[in-house]
Write an enzyme that holds these catalytic residues in place. Structure first.
Site, PDB file in Angstrom:
ATOM      1  N   HIS A 172       0.839  -1.194   0.000  1.00 35.46           N
ATOM      2  CA  HIS A 172       0.000   0.000   0.000  1.00 35.46           C
ATOM      3  C   HIS A 172       0.877   1.248   0.000  1.00 35.46           C
ATOM      4  O   HIS A 172       1.944   1.281   0.608  1.00 35.46           O
ATOM      5  CB  HIS A 172      -0.907  -0.012   1.232  1.00 35.46           C
ATOM      6  CG  HIS A 172      -1.982   1.026   1.200  1.00 35.46           C
ATOM      7  ND1 HIS A 172      -1.842   2.241   1.831  1.00 35.46           N
ATOM      8  CD2 HIS A 172      -3.197   1.041   0.604  1.00 35.46           C
ATOM      9  CE1 HIS A 172      -2.936   2.966   1.644  1.00 35.46           C
ATOM     10  NE2 HIS A 172      -3.768   2.254   0.892  1.00 35.46           N
ATOM     11  N   SER A 404      -9.551 -14.490  -0.991  1.00 36.87           N
ATOM     12  CA  SER A 404      -9.654 -13.055  -1.212  1.00 36.87           C
ATOM     13  C   SER A 404     -11.003 -12.734  -1.839  1.00 36.87           C
ATOM     14  O   SER A 404     -11.611 -13.575  -2.508  1.00 36.87           O
ATOM     15  CB  SER A 404      -8.530 -12.578  -2.138  1.00 36.87           C
ATOM     16  OG  SER A 404      -8.721 -11.230  -2.518  1.00 36.87           O
TER      17      SER A 404
END
Length: 483
Positions: A172, A404
């Site tokens: 990120h 996911s």
């Protein structure tokens, strides 16, 4: 991603030219509209009291239109990991209060309009989830997930001021922001096509700097295949190595989760013993999902981790950005300072903190509990698999990492379509994050519109679907070359 220093201003937008793949193909990143072209100007009220009613009517009209716009945009929200399915009507009675949880959550300050009793209740819930005793943890409700990363990495930097920050290239952006803010040397680690960290490259770069302290950020979002547990004597002093793991956040675009056990194994192979690292787990989205998946790796302080952070406005669902940061009590002393002005102590990134956020989180945790979250996780994973299968059946290249809810597929050719559905894109790929508010009906609506658009994009044969093999592997790509 390697940036090319070329900026172009066009119709109020800033376009940045970047290299997007191994072949150095260039694409313009088209940023959003300049808000100054559409902002709502603040005008001074007239001194004549007779116009007050007109001004109130004007503002009411603006807000009504804004509400309609929000309703419309919420209907077409697929690309970002926010749960928009919540109802906090019962809390509207608190909007008249300025609730500020400034300072340490566990020590009341002189400012009495706070919600610490809610905040500590929420922190206790997460500490139980991650198996850390009340007298062994410290934490607080952050203003966002990025703040959790900043705080975790700051603890590492305070313990080892000269440490090098290691991070996967697909981590990120807040991780690299932390490196800039703290003036830390940052080494980027290569990734596999799935988005997972390349542990061989990780080990090689560790060996290049064996004599220097290390702060490491790792994204984890895939089932851990190696099953060995570690026991670390936390009473021993940390001497050289800090491991900052973005464990359950998943990579930003692909939702991949690195193999934590394999990472630790590579550390051992590089000569780092188990009493020489600190682990921060950035659980942004999946940190609150994976505890409720039977086959998923368990996030627990019984393992050698130092802190965990999650976003509160993502899977939980909250009307304002917020997050939860939990760390071991003995680690936070490096940041703690007594503040006479507050009659409290402070170890947070931000001094003042939103006191409403803990109440919203407390309300949801009480309504749903562990069982409620488990049901929502199962629904998200089921819908994500459905959507991925539908894309492939329609001839659209797609990938879904195990455990996911982030479905990656070929980037649409129309930026207006991307903006309409608020997709997150990078290079040749886009993704949809299936949250509790994303129903099968909404996914079908999106897919039907996408198929209609694709029929026009490729009808003359001049354009072809993007090749996504370098992003997700050849087996997941359905371009003309890899069908």
């Amino acid at each position: 991603m390697d940036h090319v220093p070329s900026l172009v201003v066009d119709n109020g937008s800033v376009n940045e030219e970047v290299k997007i793949n191994k072949e150095k193909e260039k694409r313009l990143i088209v940023l959003g509209r300049n808000i100054h072209t559409m902002c709502l100007e603040v005008t001074e009220p007239d001194v004549d009291d007779e116009v007050t009613g007109d001004r109130e009517a004007y503002m009411a009209g603006v807000l009504a239109r804004y509400k309609r716009a929000l309703t419309e945009r919420t209907k077409h929200h697929l690309g970002y990991p926010y749960n928009l399915d919540f109802d906090y009507g019962a809390l509207s009675q608190l909007q008249h209060f300025s609730i500020n949880n400034l300072g340490d959550p566990f020590i009341e300050s002189n400012y009495g309009v706070h919600s610490r009793q809610f905040e500590v209740g929420v922190l206790d819930w997460f500490a139980r989830l991650w198996e850390l005793e009340k007298n062994e943890y410290w934490g607080y409700i952050t203003n966002c997930g990025t703040e959790g990363n900043l705080h975790g990495i700051l603890i590492g930097r305070e313990v080892f001021p000269e440490g090098i920050l290691y991070a996967s290239r697909e981590s990120h952006y807040s991780v690299f922001k932390a490196a800039r803010m703290y003036r830390m040397e940052c080494v980027k680690i290569d990734t596999l096509w799935s988005g997972e960290i390349d542990c061989d490259d990780f080990k090689a770069k560790l060996l290049q700097n064996q004599d220097k302290p290390a702060i490491i950020n790792v994204n984890i979002g895939k089932f851990l295949h190696h099953c060995f547990s570690l026991s670390i004597p936390f009473s021993l002093p940390l001497t050289l190595f800090i491991l900052t793991l973005t464990t359950i956040a998943g990579t930003t675009v692909k939702g991949a989760v690195d193999d934590l056990d394999l990472v630790i194994k590579k550390l051992e192979e590089a000569g780092f013993s188990q009493d020489r690292f600190y682990i921060h787990c950035d659980g942004a989205l999946f940190g609150l999902m994976m505890p409720f998946v039977k086959r998923a790796p368990k996030v627990t302080f019984k393992k050698p981790i130092g802190s965990v952070s999650v976003s509160g406005h993502k899977f939980v669902g909250c009307p304002m950005p917020c997050g939860v940061q939990i760390t071991r009590l003995n680690y936070v002393n490096a940041l703690s300072r007594d503040v006479e002005y507050l009659a409290s102590r402070d170890a947070t990134i931000m001094g003042s903190r939103n006191g409403h956020a803990p109440i919203f989180l407390w309300y949801t945790l009480n309504r749903k509990g562990y069982r409620g979250f488990q049901k929502e996780v199962q629904k998200c994973l089921r819908n994500a698999h459905y959507f991925k299968d539908r894309l492939v059946e329609a001839g659209i290249g797609a990938m879904l990492n195990e455990l996911s809810s982030t479905v990656v597929f070929e980037r649409p050719h129309d930026e207006e379509f991307v903006r309409r559905w608020q997709l997150a894109c990078k290079g040749n790929i886009a993704h949809v994050v299936v949250m509790p508010n994303i129903t099968i009906e909404k996914l079908n609506e999106f897919l039907n519109e996408l198929l209609e658009k694709r029929a026009t994009w490729f009808q003359d044969g001049k354009d072809q679907p993007y090749c996504i093999s370098s992003d997700v592997g050849e087996k997941n790509c359905l371009c003309a070359l890899h069908k």
